[in-house]
Design a protein around this motif. Structure first.
Motif, short mmCIF file in Angstrom:
data_model
loop_
_atom_site.label_atom_id
_atom_site.label_comp_id
_atom_site.label_asym_id
_atom_site.label_seq_id
_atom_site.Cartn_x
_atom_site.Cartn_y
_atom_site.Cartn_z
N ASP A 211 0.89 -1.17 0.00
CA ASP A 211 0.00 0.00 0.00
C ASP A 211 0.92 1.21 0.00
O ASP A 211 1.71 1.39 0.93
CB ASP A 211 -0.88 -0.04 1.25
CG ASP A 211 -1.72 1.23 1.40
OD1 ASP A 211 -2.82 1.12 1.95
OD2 ASP A 211 -1.27 2.31 0.98
N LEU A 212 0.83 2.05 -1.04
CA LEU A 212 1.77 3.15 -1.19
C LEU A 212 1.17 4.47 -0.74
O LEU A 212 1.51 5.53 -1.28
CB LEU A 212 2.22 3.24 -2.66
CG LEU A 212 2.70 1.93 -3.29
CD1 LEU A 212 3.25 2.18 -4.67
CD2 LEU A 212 3.74 1.26 -2.42
N GLY A 213 0.33 4.43 0.25
CA GLY A 213 -0.41 5.62 0.65
C GLY A 213 0.37 6.65 1.43
O GLY A 213 -0.15 7.74 1.70
N THR A 214 1.60 6.36 1.84
CA THR A 214 2.40 7.34 2.58
C THR A 214 3.75 7.49 1.90
O THR A 214 4.20 6.59 1.19
CB THR A 214 2.62 6.90 4.04
OG1 THR A 214 3.47 5.75 4.06
CG2 THR A 214 1.30 6.58 4.74
N PRO A 215 4.43 8.62 2.12
CA PRO A 215 5.75 8.79 1.50
C PRO A 215 6.72 7.68 1.86
O PRO A 215 7.49 7.22 1.02
CB PRO A 215 6.21 10.15 2.05
CG PRO A 215 4.95 10.90 2.32
CD PRO A 215 3.98 9.85 2.81
N GLU A 216 6.69 7.22 3.10
CA GLU A 216 7.63 6.20 3.54
C GLU A 216 7.38 4.89 2.79
O GLU A 216 8.31 4.22 2.33
CB GLU A 216 7.51 5.97 5.06
CG GLU A 216 7.95 7.16 5.90
CD GLU A 216 6.95 8.31 5.86
OE1 GLU A 216 5.76 8.06 5.57
OE2 GLU A 216 7.38 9.46 6.07
N ARG A 217 6.10 4.52 2.68
CA ARG A 217 5.80 3.25 2.01
C ARG A 217 6.05 3.36 0.51
O ARG A 217 6.50 2.40 -0.12
CB ARG A 217 4.35 2.82 2.30
CG ARG A 217 4.12 2.47 3.76
CD ARG A 217 2.96 1.51 3.92
NE ARG A 217 1.69 2.13 3.66
CZ ARG A 217 0.93 2.72 4.57
NH1 ARG A 217 1.36 2.77 5.81
NH2 ARG A 217 -0.23 3.25 4.27
N TYR A 218 5.78 4.52 -0.07
CA TYR A 218 6.07 4.71 -1.50
C TYR A 218 7.57 4.59 -1.75
O TYR A 218 8.01 3.90 -2.68
CB TYR A 218 5.55 6.07 -1.96
CG TYR A 218 6.13 6.45 -3.30
CD1 TYR A 218 5.75 5.79 -4.46
CD2 TYR A 218 7.12 7.43 -3.38
CE1 TYR A 218 6.31 6.10 -5.68
CE2 TYR A 218 7.69 7.76 -4.61
CZ TYR A 218 7.28 7.08 -5.75
OH TYR A 218 7.86 7.39 -6.95
N ARG A 219 8.38 5.25 -0.93
CA ARG A 219 9.83 5.25 -1.16
C ARG A 219 10.40 3.85 -0.98
O ARG A 219 11.30 3.44 -1.71
CB ARG A 219 10.50 6.24 -0.21
CG ARG A 219 10.17 7.68 -0.55
CD ARG A 219 10.64 8.61 0.51
NE ARG A 219 12.08 8.61 0.65
CZ ARG A 219 12.72 9.27 1.59
NH1 ARG A 219 12.05 9.97 2.47
NH2 ARG A 219 14.02 9.25 1.65
N ARG A 220 9.89 3.13 0.01
CA ARG A 220 10.42 1.77 0.21
C ARG A 220 10.09 0.87 -0.98
O ARG A 220 10.94 0.12 -1.46
CB ARG A 220 9.83 1.18 1.50
CG ARG A 220 10.43 -0.18 1.85
CD ARG A 220 10.00 -0.66 3.22
NE ARG A 220 8.57 -0.72 3.36
CZ ARG A 220 7.85 0.05 4.17
NH1 ARG A 220 8.45 0.95 4.91
NH2 ARG A 220 6.53 -0.08 4.24
#
Length: 563
Positions: A211-220
């Motif tokens: 789930d890419l809903g936050t900057p941290e999860r998107y970047r990872r």
């Protein structure tokens, strides 16, 4: 079958980045997230896809129109957001009698969408939710019969799983959703269950799901995908390593806000520079790093080979030059002759940057101004020194207006005597790696046309090494000979550049120590202040009486503080 990609959200959790780019267009491995999902839907057998839009809808619509898909892919704009259920109801004219797929636009997964659809078609219930076991998000209650019994931990459960954002629905579900208003599909599901209907769980495990809903999860997620391609690109003869086998160790940073990592798999290593997600649509630091790094490599300048990169996520993978920089290498020298020999090699290595680098250099690559000009000198060197070091770090009360004339004279003198070329802009020993017994230049993203004596000053008056004055003089003469330039202009320009660089250096030390919380840099302030006094007191320094007085005052204060 037909499908809906839910792309009408505000992207609130991804702000401020979603202020300039809608979440569905955040790239993963060079392609927008929306593109990954549409291709998966088409590969899964979808015959038509609808994408609902709201925030920055024109960007999404333009992207869809620019593609050539083998099936119809259209958008439907929602002037007022309708929610997941409302969006499904809003497409009543799009659906046919068959079950249809609905997919969230902020997921990245390898779940077989065709398998989810087949599963749904194999049971009589009107809803199938694709679930996975992701402990931090597990809120959906599932019975031993494989039916969903509740959401948001509202019901006891034999098992809890995570909704992946993938669902298959029968057309009958539209009877549970009001028309033309905001409505959640979860509320429709609750109405279904309250009326005795059942929802089937398709458990997708094992699967890859983010789930890419936050900057941290998107970047990872972006890093994991790019890392695999980076290793495959660097060692095409070897099988690419799975993402979970690539070790990632953060490296000690320096003055930069960027984060640095060493990625390793078996004996292979790469370095990753993480610039952070693009802050806006204009040229950013990652853009400059990529474009200038490749330009310098083409010009024969020893810089790390840039491999896979993505300027939006700010991730740049490059050749690993090891851990030893010029400062560390210079410390191992046992004589002035040995030190001189090393620095001559650095000057030889940087000559292509100064002399050939300007040809073909696009000023649009530079992210902090197209060239080293008067405005830059006044703002980022002179005033930076006053505000960040004198006022900010030392807390002294001085009036910038008092130095305005002398700062202007310094800038004019520097530009009048400067030798035009391309400059690195921060050519100090910690930005030069010692690799394979040779110097290699890093942190070149600030490069731009300017006076080459500035780089030479940054190299020779560098407080990290504190080259002895005779060594500096010898290297200055060596550089002048190698450049084959007019001696008087070269020397005059160098004197101005040394003053300007010294001011910038102290501004940076003050800013990094006090604002950025990096006290490590305080250790180099005394040497930089002594150098500043030395340069202003030199005969060739010109008439800078106010700045000379200030330099002496700073030297006294620093000496007093040391006692």
């Amino acid at each position: 079958m037909k499908a809906l990609v839910l792309a009408a959200g505000f992207g609130t959790r991804l702000r401020p980045y979603s202020d300039h780019t809608p979440k569905p267009l955040f790239p993963i491995d060079g392609r927008p997230l929306l593109e990954h999902l549409i291709r998966q839907l088409i590969n899964g057998g979808c015959e038509a896809v609808m994408v609902n839009t709201h925030h920055l809808h024109a960007r999404i619509e333009a992207f869809i129109e620019s593609q050539r898909y083998p099936v119809p892919v259209r958008t439907r704009f929602e002037p007022q957001i309708l929610g997941t259920g409302g969006a499904i109801q809003n497409l009543a004219d799009f659906w046919d009698a068959r079950p249809f797929l609905v997919v969230n636009s902020d997921i990245l997964t390898d779940i077989d969408l065709a398998a989810v659809y087949r599963f749904h078609c194999g049971h009589p219930d009107p809803v199938t939710l694709a679930l996975t076991d992701c402990p931090r998000f597990n809120t959906v209650a599932v019975s031993s019969r494989g039916t969903v019994t509740g959401f948001h931990r509202e019901a006891p459960a034999e098992r809890r799983l995570t909704f992946t954002g993938i669902q298959v629905l029968d057309l009958a579900i539209l009877d549970l959703i009001p028309r033309g208003v905001f409505y959640s599909s979860i509320d429709a599901f609750r109405r279904l269950m309250a009326g005795g209907g059942e929802i089937r769980a398709f458990v997708a495990d094992p699967c890859r799901w983010d789930d890419l809903g936050t900057p941290e999860r998107y970047r990872r997620a972006a890093r994991d995908h790019l890392a695999v391609r980076a290793f495959r690109s660097r060692w095409p003869e070897d099988p690419p390593p799975p993402a979970d086998t690539i070790a990632c160790r953060q490296l000690a940073g320096d003055g930069s806000d960027r984060a640095w990592y060493r990625l390793g798999c078996e004996q292979r290593t790469l370095v990753l520079a993480d610039h952070g997600i693009r802050p806006g649509l204009e040229t950013c630091e990652a853009d400059a790093f990529i474009a200038i790094g490749r330009h310098l490599q083409r010009k024969g300048v020893p810089v790390p080979a840039i491999g896979v990169h993505d300027a939006f996520s700010g991730l740049v993978f490059m050749e690993d030059l090891g851990d030893e920089n010029l400062q560390q290498h210079a410390r191992r020298c046992t004589s002035a002759d040995e030190l001189t020999a090393i620095y001559r090699r650095v000057i030889d290595a940087v000559l292509p940057l100064w002399t050939r680098g300007a040809a073909g250099f696009d000023p649009a690559w530079a992210y902090q101004g197209p060239r080293f000009d008067r405005q830059l000198i006044l703002e980022r060197e002179c005033r930076y020194f006053l505000t960040a070091f004198v006022q900010g770090y030392l807390g002294l009360e001085v009036s910038p207006a008092e130095f305005q004339v002398e700062f202007g004279a310094l800038a004019d003198g520097l530009l009048a005597h400067g030798l035009d070329g391309l400059i690195h802009r921060d050519l100090q020993s910690r930005n030069i790696m010692w690799h394979r017994e040779s110097p290699w230049f890093i942190d070149f993203q600030g490069a731009r046309p300017g006076p080459v004596q500035y780089d030479l000053a940054a190299l020779l008056i560098d407080p990290y090494v504190e080259l002895p004055p005779p060594v500096q003089e010898g290297l200055l003469a060596y550089a002048r000979r190698r450049l084959g330039c007019d001696p008087e202009r070269f020397q005059a320009g160098y004197a101005y550049c040394a003053l300007s660089r010294n001011l910038q250096m102290l501004g940076a030390f003050g800013h990094l120590s006090r604002v950025k919380g990096k006290p490590f840099f305080e250790a180099y302030i005394p040497a930089a202040v002594r150098a500043l006094q030395h340069h202003f007191d030199a005969p060739q320094a010109g008439d800078f009486n106010r700045l000379k007085d200030l330099a002496r005052r700073l030297a006294r204060q620093v000496d007093t503080a040391r006692r």
